[in-house]
Design a protein around this motif. Structure first.
Motif, PDB file in Angstrom:
ATOM      1  N   SER A  69       0.880  -1.169   0.000  1.00  0.00           N
ATOM      2  CA  SER A  69       0.000   0.000   0.000  1.00  0.00           C
ATOM      3  C   SER A  69       0.912   1.212   0.000  1.00  0.00           C
ATOM      4  CB  SER A  69      -0.869   0.035   1.253  1.00  0.00           C
ATOM      5  OG  SER A  69      -1.833  -0.982   1.195  1.00  0.00           O
ATOM      6  N   TYR A  70       0.638   2.161  -0.884  1.00  0.00           N
ATOM      7  CA  TYR A  70       1.511   3.327  -0.964  1.00  0.00           C
ATOM      8  C   TYR A  70       0.775   4.514  -1.557  1.00  0.00           C
ATOM      9  CZ  TYR A  70       1.822   1.845  -5.836  1.00  0.00           C
ATOM     10  OH  TYR A  70       1.521   1.475  -7.117  1.00  0.00           O
ATOM     11  N   THR A  71       1.322   5.682  -1.294  1.00  0.00           N
ATOM     12  CA  THR A  71       0.848   6.900  -1.928  1.00  0.00           C
ATOM     13  C   THR A  71       2.041   7.565  -2.592  1.00  0.00           C
ATOM     14  OG1 THR A  71       1.180   8.203   0.078  1.00  0.00           O
ATOM     15  CG2 THR A  71      -1.019   7.264  -0.265  1.00  0.00           C
ATOM     16  N   VAL A  72       1.766   8.236  -3.689  1.00  0.00           N
ATOM     17  CA  VAL A  72       2.790   8.945  -4.446  1.00  0.00           C
ATOM     18  C   VAL A  72       2.365  10.403  -4.548  1.00  0.00           C
ATOM     19  CG1 VAL A  72       4.033   9.088  -6.634  1.00  0.00           C
ATOM     20  CG2 VAL A  72       3.251   6.870  -5.808  1.00  0.00           C
ATOM     21  N   GLU A  73       3.243  11.313  -4.112  1.00  0.00           N
ATOM     22  CA  GLU A  73       2.945  12.738  -4.163  1.00  0.00           C
ATOM     23  C   GLU A  73       4.015  13.447  -4.983  1.00  0.00           C
ATOM     24  OE1 GLU A  73       2.605  14.213  -0.170  1.00  0.00           O
ATOM     25  OE2 GLU A  73       1.203  12.630   0.391  1.00  0.00           O
ATOM     26  N   PRO A  74       3.768  13.686  -6.279  1.00  0.00           N
ATOM     27  CA  PRO A  74       4.733  14.417  -7.095  1.00  0.00           C
ATOM     28  C   PRO A  74       4.905  15.846  -6.570  1.00  0.00           C
ATOM     29  CG  PRO A  74       3.141  13.289  -8.476  1.00  0.00           C
ATOM     30  CD  PRO A  74       2.631  13.219  -7.069  1.00  0.00           C
ATOM     31  N   PHE A  75       6.164  16.320  -6.506  1.00  0.00           N
ATOM     32  CA  PHE A  75       6.387  17.672  -6.011  1.00  0.00           C
ATOM     33  C   PHE A  75       7.347  18.497  -6.862  1.00  0.00           C
ATOM     34  CE2 PHE A  75       9.461  15.068  -3.668  1.00  0.00           C
ATOM     35  CZ  PHE A  75      10.639  15.795  -3.805  1.00  0.00           C
ATOM     36  N   ALA A  76       7.971  17.911  -7.880  1.00  0.00           N
ATOM     37  CA  ALA A  76       8.868  18.677  -8.740  1.00  0.00           C
ATOM     38  C   ALA A  76       8.836  18.113 -10.152  1.00  0.00           C
ATOM     39  CB  ALA A  76      10.291  18.643  -8.193  1.00  0.00           C
ATOM     40  N   LEU A  77       9.026  18.995 -11.124  1.00  0.00           N
ATOM     41  CA  LEU A  77       9.014  18.610 -12.530  1.00  0.00           C
ATOM     42  C   LEU A  77      10.173  19.317 -13.218  1.00  0.00           C
ATOM     43  CD1 LEU A  77       7.184  17.276 -14.854  1.00  0.00           C
ATOM     44  CD2 LEU A  77       6.443  19.617 -15.254  1.00  0.00           C
ATOM     45  N   ASP A  78      10.976  18.541 -13.946  1.00  0.00           N
ATOM     46  CA  ASP A  78      12.119  19.089 -14.664  1.00  0.00           C
ATOM     47  C   ASP A  78      12.189  18.452 -16.044  1.00  0.00           C
ATOM     48  OD1 ASP A  78      13.549  20.706 -12.559  1.00  0.00           O
ATOM     49  OD2 ASP A  78      13.537  18.763 -11.548  1.00  0.00           O
ATOM     50  N   ALA A  79      12.804  19.162 -16.967  1.00  0.00           N
ATOM     51  CA  ALA A  79      13.115  18.602 -18.283  1.00  0.00           C
ATOM     52  C   ALA A  79      14.625  18.356 -18.311  1.00  0.00           C
ATOM     53  CB  ALA A  79      12.720  19.573 -19.380  1.00  0.00           C
TER      54      ALA A  79
END
Length: 109
Positions: A59-69
């Motif tokens: 069981s897990y949660t994923v919280e995206p917090f940064a985006l880069d190219a």
């Protein structure tokens, strides 16, 4: 939780992973490759199997917090928390996109 604006197909991937139901491979090209925890999964069947195994084992949660190219890839950094060894951890999801779908995904610390 920080809100980041991601390409639609990447947002759809995270939404599908959160629901932990159905086929996640619909967001990938037919010959896509996923690399996770040193394992390589190729094509729709293996990608669905990978996602199904991960969602039933932990069981897990994923919280995206940064985006880069980076070069021709889209890198999403996310906080992953759950009942797996080493939780919580920040992981980089390195997406290669093609024609509105994911053609590659590598997940690593």
């Amino acid at each position: 939780m920080m809100i980041i604006e991601m390409p639609e197909v990447i947002q759809n991937y995270y939404d599908a992973d959160k629901k932990k139901a159905g086929s996640i491979s619909v967001h990938f090209t037919p010959d896509a490759v996923v690399i996770d925890e040193g394992n390589t999964y190729k094509g729709s069947d293996e990608i669905d199997e990978w996602q199904q195994q991960a969602s039933t084992e932990y069981s897990y949660t994923v919280e995206p917090f940064a985006l880069d190219a980076v070069d021709d890839k889209t890198v999403v950094t996310a906080h992953l928390r759950g009942n797996f060894p080493g939780s919580p951890v920040d992981l980089r999801y390195i997406f290669g996109l093609s024609g509105g779908q994911i053609e590659s995904l590598e997940i690593k610390p």
